[in-house]
Every structure is written in C-alpha cells, then in structure tokens.
Design an enzyme around this catalytic site. Structure first.
Site, PDB file in Angstrom:
ATOM      1  N   GLU A  80     -61.368  51.935-118.635  1.00  0.00           N
ATOM      2  CA  GLU A  80     -60.855  53.195-117.776  1.00  0.00           C
ATOM      3  C   GLU A  80     -59.987  54.025-119.144  1.00  0.00           C
ATOM      4  O   GLU A  80     -60.199  55.224-118.832  1.00  0.00           O
ATOM      5  CB  GLU A  80     -59.895  52.311-116.730  1.00  0.00           C
ATOM      6  CG  GLU A  80     -60.802  51.751-115.767  1.00  0.00           C
ATOM      7  CD  GLU A  80     -59.850  51.704-114.296  1.00  0.00           C
ATOM      8  OE1 GLU A  80     -58.605  51.870-114.478  1.00  0.00           O
ATOM      9  OE2 GLU A  80     -60.573  51.152-113.469  1.00  0.00           O
ATOM     10  N   ARG A 168     -56.286  21.781-125.103  1.00  0.00           N
ATOM     11  CA  ARG A 168     -54.934  21.307-124.453  1.00  0.00           C
ATOM     12  C   ARG A 168     -55.188  20.146-123.815  1.00  0.00           C
ATOM     13  O   ARG A 168     -55.778  20.090-122.605  1.00  0.00           O
ATOM     14  CB  ARG A 168     -54.195  22.407-123.919  1.00  0.00           C
ATOM     15  CG  ARG A 168     -53.488  23.438-124.918  1.00  0.00           C
ATOM     16  CD  ARG A 168     -52.539  24.514-124.448  1.00  0.00           C
ATOM     17  NE  ARG A 168     -51.836  24.900-125.316  1.00  0.00           N
ATOM     18  CZ  ARG A 168     -52.039  26.180-126.038  1.00  0.00           C
ATOM     19  NH1 ARG A 168     -53.176  26.620-125.808  1.00  0.00           N
ATOM     20  NH2 ARG A 168     -51.377  26.712-127.017  1.00  0.00           N
TER      21      ARG A 168
HETATM   22  N1  URA Z   1     -51.966  32.663-126.978  1.00  0.00           N
HETATM   23  C1  URA Z   1     -53.183  31.490-126.706  1.00  0.00           C
HETATM   24  O1  URA Z   1     -54.156  32.074-126.293  1.00  0.00           O
HETATM   25  N2  URA Z   1     -52.973  30.496-127.109  1.00  0.00           N
HETATM   26  C2  URA Z   1     -51.698  30.136-127.856  1.00  0.00           C
HETATM   27  O2  URA Z   1     -51.836  28.836-128.192  1.00  0.00           O
HETATM   28  C3  URA Z   1     -50.768  30.974-127.981  1.00  0.00           C
HETATM   29  C4  URA Z   1     -50.769  32.287-127.544  1.00  0.00           C
END
Ligand code: URA
Length: 255
Positions: A80, A168
């Site tokens: 955009e 994670r």
């Molecule tokens: N942004 C992310 O994508 N990962 C992180 O660990 C910190 C900020």
C-alpha cells in the site's frame, strides 16, 4: 487514487506529501517514538496494526508506518505504501541473537534472510533469495558505525512463528515438528546471526515490486543463553536501532 484513502493504512497519497522513503517498525507504539526524530512530524492514519506519521528528514518528507507482526501484515503495508509512491523501506525491529558473541543491546543489520515465512513464496520462487538492497544496507551499516554501535551484519532467519519456528520449547505444547528440532543449532552453524519475523517477507515483496529495502534490528534476547526476551533491555536497545535507521535515512534522502 486522488482524495481516496488506501484501505488498510487508511491514508491517501496527498497526505504523504511526496514521501519516497518509509521507516517501518513492527510495533505501532514505536511509530510516535520514531517520529520524534523527524521535523514537523504529525500523525496520519490508524487502522488495525497500521499507525502512521509523516515528517521531514533533511527537508524531505518521510513516512513512518507500523507493519504489525509477521509477513502477511508487512506485505500489505509495503504494497500500500508503494502504491502511494514510496520507493525505499527501512525496517526497524527487534530480534533474538543465535550466536553467543552477539550480546543483548547490540545492533544487527540484515543483509539477507532465510525464508522461514510463507509470504515470500507468494512473491518469489523458492530458489530466489530474500536480500536487502545493497545501498540501503550500506547506509545502515555506515550509520551504525558512525553512531558508535558497530553492527553485526549478516543473515537473519526470518520465521513466521515466534515459538516453533524459532525452536522455543517453553510453551503449552512443548513438542515440535521434526523440521524445527535442532534448527537453531543448524542455523547457528551456518553462521546465521539471529531470528526475527518480517525481513524475508519484506525483502521478497520489495524485490517483486522493484523497490528497495533494508533492515536494522535491536537485540533483545540471546537464544544461546535463554529463550526469553530481556524486557528491561527493550527500550534502550530499540532506541539504538531507531537512531541508526533515521541517520541512514538522512543519508539516503540526499542521494
Ligand atoms: N523477535 C523475534 O522474532 N524473536 C526474538 O527472540 C526476539 C524478538
């Protein structure tokens, strides 16, 4: 589109006053902070994750607009703004380092990105790299050095997800698909510097549209030590990336 507002950003071409450069943070709350570094700055539009300000750097109009988190919303923002005449995009973001020698509080300039996103595949074939514009990247590196924050410059793993794609485990479901298990260590061995969530999509959209992009990031986590973001480091660290981006823009508007 005279007089009309573009749908998602809720701003019109006249409001951009000929701006050809955009500073694009992810976070809408960062927009007003960035705008304090511009002269004559004022808010433009707000809609969903998109908040924008206009101002001047070295007498030239520059727009600041948040992208929201991730590739899809970034692509909308860039498409955009490009329709409204913007030709150069400078992303200001946050990141988690995956190399032990990159401390929290430092600055990363992304040269190119590992495409762990979906959006870039809507713009480029999978063989094509997601790369920043050389001139914009060089301007960011120069600005960072001049400000006394020598940046880490290299490849970023740009993931659609904060949790599984960045490997994670501290979440409700601790299991991961096989492709993510050990992935942080693999990227680290290939010399990838860090994780974030928008640069691959940004670079791909900009390549496809024939416009320029660069990306500067502040390091708020180090994944070789912890999965967690260091919240009390965010403000100070993010201020560095903002300074770097604005200084780079000051050089780019004079070209
Ligand atoms: N942004 C992310 O994508 N990962 C992180 O660990 C910190 C900020």
């Amino acid at each position: 589109m005279s007089g009309q507002k573009i749908y998602h950003l809720n701003i019109g071409r006249e409001q951009l006053e000929g701006a050809q450069i955009a500073l694009i943070p992810g976070d809408p709350d960062r927009v007003a902070k960035i705008a304090t570094h511009l002269s004559e700055s004022r808010p433009l539009g707000r809609h969903r994750e998109y908040f924008s300000h206009i101002g001047k750097v070295n007498g030239k109009s520059v727009v600041v607009c948040s992208t929201g988190i991730g590739g899809p919303s970034t692509a909308i923002c860039v498409e955009e703004l490009a329709m409204l005449g913007v030709k150069t995009f400078v992303r200001i973001g946050t990141t988690g380092a995956i190399q032990p020698h990159i401390p929290i509080g430092s600055v990363v300039v992304t040269q190119a990105s590992v495409r762990l996103d979906g959006t870039s595949g809507h713009y480029l074939p999978s063989e094509f790299p997601a790369v920043g514009d050389f001139g914009v990247t060089q301007a960011l590196v120069n600005a960072s050095n001049e400000l006394g924050f020598p940046p880490f410059v290299g490849i970023t793993a740009s993931s659609d997800t904060f949790y599984p794609g960045q490997e994670r485990y501290e979440r409700v479901a601790s299991h991961l698909l096989p492709q993510w298990i050990g992935s942080a260590e693999r990227w680290k061995r290939f010399g990838v510097l860090n994780y974030e969530m928008e640069s691959a999509s940004l670079f791909a959209v900009c390549t496809a549209l024939g416009v320029k992009a660069g990306c500067v990031l502040s390091v708020i986590a180090n994944r070789t030590k912890s999965e967690h973001v260091k919240r009390d480091a965010v403000e100070e660290t993010e201020a560095k990336a903002i300074h770097v981006a604005v200084r780079a823009v000051a050089a780019l508007v004079n070209q």
